[in-house]
Design an enzyme around this catalytic site. Sequence first.
Site, PDB file in Angstrom:
ATOM      1  N   ALA A  35      32.051 -19.595  55.340  1.00 58.47           N
ATOM      2  CA  ALA A  35      31.864 -20.757  54.479  1.00 58.47           C
ATOM      3  C   ALA A  35      30.441 -20.682  53.931  1.00 58.47           C
ATOM      4  O   ALA A  35      29.570 -20.059  54.544  1.00 58.47           O
ATOM      5  CB  ALA A  35      32.056 -22.029  55.283  1.00 58.47           C
ATOM      6  N   GLY A  72      34.394 -18.454  58.348  1.00 60.73           N
ATOM      7  CA  GLY A  72      35.504 -18.800  57.453  1.00 60.73           C
ATOM      8  C   GLY A  72      36.172 -17.574  56.824  1.00 60.73           C
ATOM      9  O   GLY A  72      37.341 -17.641  56.432  1.00 60.73           O
ATOM     10  N   GLU A 128      38.483 -16.375  59.426  1.00 60.92           N
ATOM     11  CA  GLU A 128      39.515 -17.421  59.510  1.00 60.92           C
ATOM     12  C   GLU A 128      40.505 -17.293  58.343  1.00 60.92           C
ATOM     13  O   GLU A 128      41.707 -17.500  58.516  1.00 60.92           O
ATOM     14  CB  GLU A 128      38.849 -18.805  59.549  1.00 60.92           C
ATOM     15  CG  GLU A 128      38.080 -18.997  60.861  1.00 60.92           C
ATOM     16  CD  GLU A 128      37.278 -20.285  60.923  1.00 60.92           C
ATOM     17  OE1 GLU A 128      36.286 -20.399  60.178  1.00 60.92           O
ATOM     18  OE2 GLU A 128      37.651 -21.185  61.693  1.00 60.92           O
ATOM     19  N   GLU A 174      29.922 -19.021  64.248  1.00 56.88           N
ATOM     20  CA  GLU A 174      29.568 -20.424  64.006  1.00 56.88           C
ATOM     21  C   GLU A 174      28.656 -21.021  65.071  1.00 56.88           C
ATOM     22  O   GLU A 174      27.779 -21.821  64.755  1.00 56.88           O
ATOM     23  CB  GLU A 174      30.847 -21.279  63.878  1.00 56.88           C
ATOM     24  CG  GLU A 174      31.536 -21.165  62.519  1.00 56.88           C
ATOM     25  CD  GLU A 174      32.631 -20.102  62.468  1.00 56.88           C
ATOM     26  OE1 GLU A 174      32.603 -19.165  63.300  1.00 56.88           O
ATOM     27  OE2 GLU A 174      33.504 -20.201  61.588  1.00 56.88           O
TER      28      GLU A 174
HETATM   29  C1  HXC Z   1      25.944 -18.648  52.042  1.00 57.55           C
HETATM   30  C2  HXC Z   1      25.549 -16.435  52.303  1.00 57.55           C
HETATM   31  C3  HXC Z   1      26.440 -16.373  53.393  1.00 57.55           C
HETATM   32  C4  HXC Z   1      27.092 -17.562  53.755  1.00 57.55           C
HETATM   33  C5  HXC Z   1      25.620 -14.415  53.103  1.00 57.55           C
HETATM   34  N1  HXC Z   1      25.077 -15.201  52.154  1.00 57.55           N
HETATM   35  N2  HXC Z   1      26.453 -15.111  53.873  1.00 57.55           N
HETATM   36  N3  HXC Z   1      25.311 -17.563  51.633  1.00 57.55           N
HETATM   37  N4  HXC Z   1      26.802 -18.679  53.057  1.00 57.55           N
HETATM   38  N5  HXC Z   1      27.981 -17.604  54.742  1.00 57.55           N
HETATM   39  C6  HXC Z   1      24.098 -14.818  51.128  1.00 57.55           C
HETATM   40  C7  HXC Z   1      22.704 -14.665  51.683  1.00 57.55           C
HETATM   41  O1  HXC Z   1      22.057 -15.920  51.779  1.00 57.55           O
HETATM   42  C8  HXC Z   1      22.062 -13.790  50.651  1.00 57.55           C
HETATM   43  O2  HXC Z   1      21.724 -14.521  49.505  1.00 57.55           O
HETATM   44  C9  HXC Z   1      23.211 -12.863  50.250  1.00 57.55           C
HETATM   45  O3  HXC Z   1      24.405 -13.546  50.608  1.00 57.55           O
HETATM   46  C10 HXC Z   1      23.173 -11.519  50.952  1.00 57.55           C
HETATM   47  O4  HXC Z   1      23.099 -11.767  52.359  1.00 57.55           O
HETATM   48  P1  HXC Z   1      22.010 -11.110  53.320  1.00 57.55           P
HETATM   49  O5  HXC Z   1      21.926 -11.984  54.515  1.00 57.55           O
HETATM   50  O6  HXC Z   1      20.764 -10.819  52.568  1.00 57.55           O
HETATM   51  O7  HXC Z   1      22.720  -9.717  53.659  1.00 57.55           O
HETATM   52  P2  HXC Z   1      22.556  -8.852  54.989  1.00 57.55           P
HETATM   53  O8  HXC Z   1      21.123  -8.849  55.440  1.00 57.55           O
HETATM   54  O9  HXC Z   1      23.220  -7.547  54.703  1.00 57.55           O
HETATM   55  O10 HXC Z   1      23.391  -9.636  56.099  1.00 57.55           O
HETATM   56  C11 HXC Z   1      24.771  -9.765  55.942  1.00 57.55           C
HETATM   57  C12 HXC Z   1      25.286 -10.836  56.940  1.00 57.55           C
HETATM   58  C13 HXC Z   1      24.445 -12.140  56.772  1.00 57.55           C
HETATM   59  C14 HXC Z   1      25.147 -10.315  58.385  1.00 57.55           C
HETATM   60  C15 HXC Z   1      26.769 -11.072  56.641  1.00 57.55           C
HETATM   61  O11 HXC Z   1      24.436 -12.475  55.377  1.00 57.55           O
HETATM   62  C16 HXC Z   1      24.976 -13.294  57.538  1.00 57.55           C
HETATM   63  O12 HXC Z   1      24.757 -13.406  58.750  1.00 57.55           O
HETATM   64  N6  HXC Z   1      25.616 -14.246  56.831  1.00 57.55           N
HETATM   65  C17 HXC Z   1      26.104 -15.466  57.432  1.00 57.55           C
HETATM   66  C18 HXC Z   1      27.341 -15.199  58.257  1.00 57.55           C
HETATM   67  C19 HXC Z   1      27.827 -16.457  58.943  1.00 57.55           C
HETATM   68  O13 HXC Z   1      27.092 -17.075  59.764  1.00 57.55           O
HETATM   69  N7  HXC Z   1      29.065 -16.879  58.602  1.00 57.55           N
HETATM   70  C20 HXC Z   1      29.624 -18.096  59.173  1.00 57.55           C
HETATM   71  C21 HXC Z   1      29.327 -19.261  58.265  1.00 57.55           C
HETATM   72  S1  HXC Z   1      29.857 -20.757  58.950  1.00 57.55           S
HETATM   73  P3  HXC Z   1      20.196 -14.870  49.125  1.00 57.55           P
HETATM   74  O14 HXC Z   1      20.324 -15.541  47.800  1.00 57.55           O
HETATM   75  O15 HXC Z   1      19.701 -15.754  50.197  1.00 57.55           O
HETATM   76  O16 HXC Z   1      19.523 -13.532  49.068  1.00 57.55           O
HETATM   77  C22 HXC Z   1      31.500 -20.807  58.642  1.00 57.55           C
HETATM   78  C23 HXC Z   1      32.166 -22.080  59.076  1.00 57.55           C
HETATM   79  C24 HXC Z   1      33.627 -22.099  58.721  1.00 57.55           C
HETATM   80  O17 HXC Z   1      32.092 -19.913  58.110  1.00 57.55           O
HETATM   81  C25 HXC Z   1      34.224 -23.457  59.032  1.00 57.55           C
HETATM   82  C26 HXC Z   1      33.871 -24.522  58.072  1.00 57.55           C
HETATM   83  C27 HXC Z   1      34.659 -25.787  58.297  1.00 57.55           C
END
Ligand code: HXC
Length: 259
Positions: free
Chosen positions: A66, A112, A115, A135
């Site tokens: 998400a 997400g 999911e 998460e």
């Molecule tokens: C918003 C995201 C994102 C996310 C990546 N980006 N994941 N933006 N939401 N979930 C964005 C980053 O901010 C960045 O933009 C760009 O994408 C590239 O990501 P990087 O982090 O620079 O890439 P990298 O270093 O290669 O790392 C990749 C990664 C990391 C390991 C996947 O991006 C990461 O940990 N992302 C979050 C993963 C996560 O926690 N997902 C769960 C979300 S909670 P900018 O502009 O900043 O450079 C969820 C809840 C679901 O899903 C339920 C809801 C009800």
Amino acid sequence: MSYENLIVEQKGMTQVITINRPKQLNALNKATIQELHEALDAADKDAQTGVIILTGSGEKSFVAGADIKEFADFDPAQGKDLAAQGQEKLFTFLQNLSTPVIAAVNGFALGGGLELAMAAHIRVASDNARMGLPEVSLGVIPGYGGTQRLAQLVGRGKAMEMVMTAGMIGAEEAQSWGLVNHVTTQEELMALAEKIAGKILNNSGNAIAAAIRAINANYEDGVDGYAKEVEEFGNCFGTPDFKEGTGAFIEKRKANFRS
Ligand code: HXC
């Protein structure tokens, strides 16, 4: 129909829906969830689409979760609403479609994103895919059905570990866990998904829809899956597809369900 965050391509009777926010690693913001709902609904209603393949654009990510930036300042009521609306519009909706959906997991499938893949009917992955439910590292829990579907797919013990550690597993491990059905190279991923789609398309769409309903019945509260199976089985009799399928067998020819 054109979308801001999706690319939709028709390949014969297979529709490929690509989530297209590569700069955000295809993170699911509200607009993308709404568009996915609309695209999936349209594909499901389209008689010329028998299988849907869902994938992410770019080389790196299926869906990285998400969109964290969108919900970072939410309060509990907004958080609950995010999960409830997302589940209804996309995750539960996708699971219950009549048209089979294959998730082609081409990189990160996190939160997400995993999911979403788990709500699909079939999952295939490229060998660079990384999957996890991170998460709890953000101070929340999976909210798009992850606590339920991960345990259904891999068992409670592995689900507990994946959720609590917030760790990622690779494609091979995901396959050995039963989280994805097949693993191949990045180059071959779409061809593999299309090959599976082709095999599905040889069969009755009507019967496949009934099978999806019967299999899903096992996971619905208060529903007797065996009774649902009997009901769906009975309803197949007398359908044009039933006549074609049984007739083709008796006449020693290949059934043609999709003309
Ligand atoms: C918003 C995201 C994102 C996310 C990546 N980006 N994941 N933006 N939401 N979930 C964005 C980053 O901010 C960045 O933009 C760009 O994408 C590239 O990501 P990087 O982090 O620079 O890439 P990298 O270093 O290669 O790392 C990749 C990664 C990391 C390991 C996947 O991006 C990461 O940990 N992302 C979050 C993963 C996560 O926690 N997902 C769960 C979300 S909670 P900018 O502009 O900043 O450079 C969820 C809840 C679901 O899903 C339920 C809801 C009800």
